[in-house]
Design an enzyme around this catalytic site. Sequence first.
Site, mmCIF file in Angstrom:
data_model
loop_
_atom_site.group_PDB
_atom_site.id
_atom_site.type_symbol
_atom_site.label_atom_id
_atom_site.label_comp_id
_atom_site.label_asym_id
_atom_site.label_seq_id
_atom_site.Cartn_x
_atom_site.Cartn_y
_atom_site.Cartn_z
ATOM 1 N N HIS A 119 45.258 40.804 30.651
ATOM 2 C CA HIS A 119 46.490 40.422 31.334
ATOM 3 C C HIS A 119 46.259 39.289 32.325
ATOM 4 C CE1 HIS A 119 44.688 43.182 34.284
ATOM 5 N NE2 HIS A 119 45.355 42.489 35.187
ATOM 6 N N LYS A 154 37.198 41.848 47.038
ATOM 7 C CA LYS A 154 38.307 42.614 47.597
ATOM 8 C C LYS A 154 38.240 42.577 49.130
ATOM 9 C CE LYS A 154 39.653 45.953 44.085
ATOM 10 N NZ LYS A 154 41.045 45.507 44.171
ATOM 11 N N ASP A 202 34.620 44.601 36.894
ATOM 12 C CA ASP A 202 36.075 44.677 36.945
ATOM 13 C C ASP A 202 36.735 43.311 36.792
ATOM 14 O OD1 ASP A 202 38.609 46.065 37.409
ATOM 15 O OD2 ASP A 202 38.614 45.089 39.362
ATOM 16 N N LYS A 256 41.023 46.079 28.750
ATOM 17 C CA LYS A 256 39.663 45.896 29.241
ATOM 18 C C LYS A 256 39.336 46.998 30.250
ATOM 19 C CE LYS A 256 38.762 41.012 28.566
ATOM 20 N NZ LYS A 256 38.306 39.778 29.206
ATOM 21 N N HIS A 298 37.406 39.186 33.148
ATOM 22 C CA HIS A 298 38.428 38.143 33.203
ATOM 23 C C HIS A 298 37.892 36.728 33.458
ATOM 24 C CE1 HIS A 298 41.221 41.455 33.193
ATOM 25 N NE2 HIS A 298 40.797 41.899 34.354
ATOM 26 N N GLU A 325 41.037 38.664 46.671
ATOM 27 C CA GLU A 325 42.309 39.277 47.048
ATOM 28 C C GLU A 325 42.166 40.026 48.361
ATOM 29 O OE1 GLU A 325 43.556 41.984 44.008
ATOM 30 O OE2 GLU A 325 41.552 42.816 43.728
#
Length: 472
Positions: free
Chosen positions: A176, A336, A233, A146, A238, A214
């Site tokens: 993933h 982030k 992203d 991706k 995802h 994160e």
Amino acid sequence: MAANATPSSRVKTLLILGGTGDLSHRLLLPGLARLIARGRAPGLVVVGSGSRDWSQDEWKQRVRDSFSSEYEAASADARRELDAAVQRSSYLQLDLASPSGLGPDLLELEPPLAVYFALPPKLTLQTVEGLSPRDLPPETLLVLEKPFGSDQASARDLNRRLVSLVPEERIFRVDHFLGMTTVMNIVGMRFSNRLLEPIWNSLHIEKMEIVFDEQLALEGRAKYYDASGALEDMIQSHLLHTMAFMAIGPPASLAERDLRDLVAATLRASSVSGDFSRSTRRARYTAGVIDGKEVEGYADSPGVDPARNTETLAEIEIAIDNDRWAGVPFILRSGKAQARTRKEAVVTFRPVNHLPEGFTGSTTLPSRLRISFNPAYLELELNVNGPADIFRLDRSTLSSKLHTSQLTPYGEVLEAVLEGNRLLSVRGDIAEECWRIVDPVLAAWRSNEVPMGTYAAGTQGPSGWESSRGSL
């Protein structure tokens, strides 16, 4: 052999296009090392490629370096397997700026072959455009990272080009983030418990939140991240897929078609709710402190173009227009440089219709189910009578660990590829649907219809975000 795999599909050769790059070194090869050390990739030949003028010995040393963490914990037998894999590996110097020259090299490799595009999106597209069906050995699998395209139109075009090379069943679009463990933990929890499945709908659930926050900031990824941002992203790539697994109806089996058909139907019913200034939010971090370490502001980071107005925190509200979920907001968020790392789904149940008068304490707190993806655990938050006062309701949490894979996320991806297991492969129509959902939001953000907020690195986001939307 895993479910959904066929005996003839076992891959013998893995070609990593971009084998000298960071993705291969940090994630693909270490994930493969754990597979090999556990005897789950017998006899696999790994071929790396790149534009660098590397000798065979230099490539083998790169593979050995990438395997190093696995060597440390490996048994003597596992080390021998790793050593043998290093010795079997080889290197091809390729100039993908001229991908039409790739065909003869591919035909020299032993089939069945998996070609892993560990490349930037533009170079992946350029390489695919330069290939023809006659360049590919029989039973070749094409494995792509991706993002798949940059919008719905480009994703559709990429899909057309891919299926002109090989059938859809030999195309692996890998995610993933959504590994076998994550999917099966969700499906197992949802559909094996009568306590949950009958109430998994709009009658009993008030909202569902899926979060990937994160503490990490850019960490050297400015070149890629500044061209995408948090919405592309993480949410497009995802979290939409994760949401679909949380929202699907009961599958007849764990066969890939049963599950993926339900995922596709759920995404087709999904859209971003209403006015984007109300249903979407974006922000980016300024200078701050994370775990005692000073972090410079995103716009001041090397490789960042402030004029791009790239967000580092994104949140969108999805509506799923079907009978099960009508009226339930699905809130997807990723950021982030946050105060803490959170990778979880939070299911908030509706309040009881009536609470007998006379109780005190946590009388207004709803029941919640938290499903943590990493680490993998489950928490059910309930109100129970307190130990000191029978009339006071206190919060209690029931918790359980969930299955944790022995493999890394990329190890799970690679094992599925090697076995020809398509359960975790993102089907072409699903990839296009994810872009359809976010394309209007991206257009609104690019035209500045939604203001860009700011938050200090090491905080949870702009002031007011938390209180305005509840449990997040």
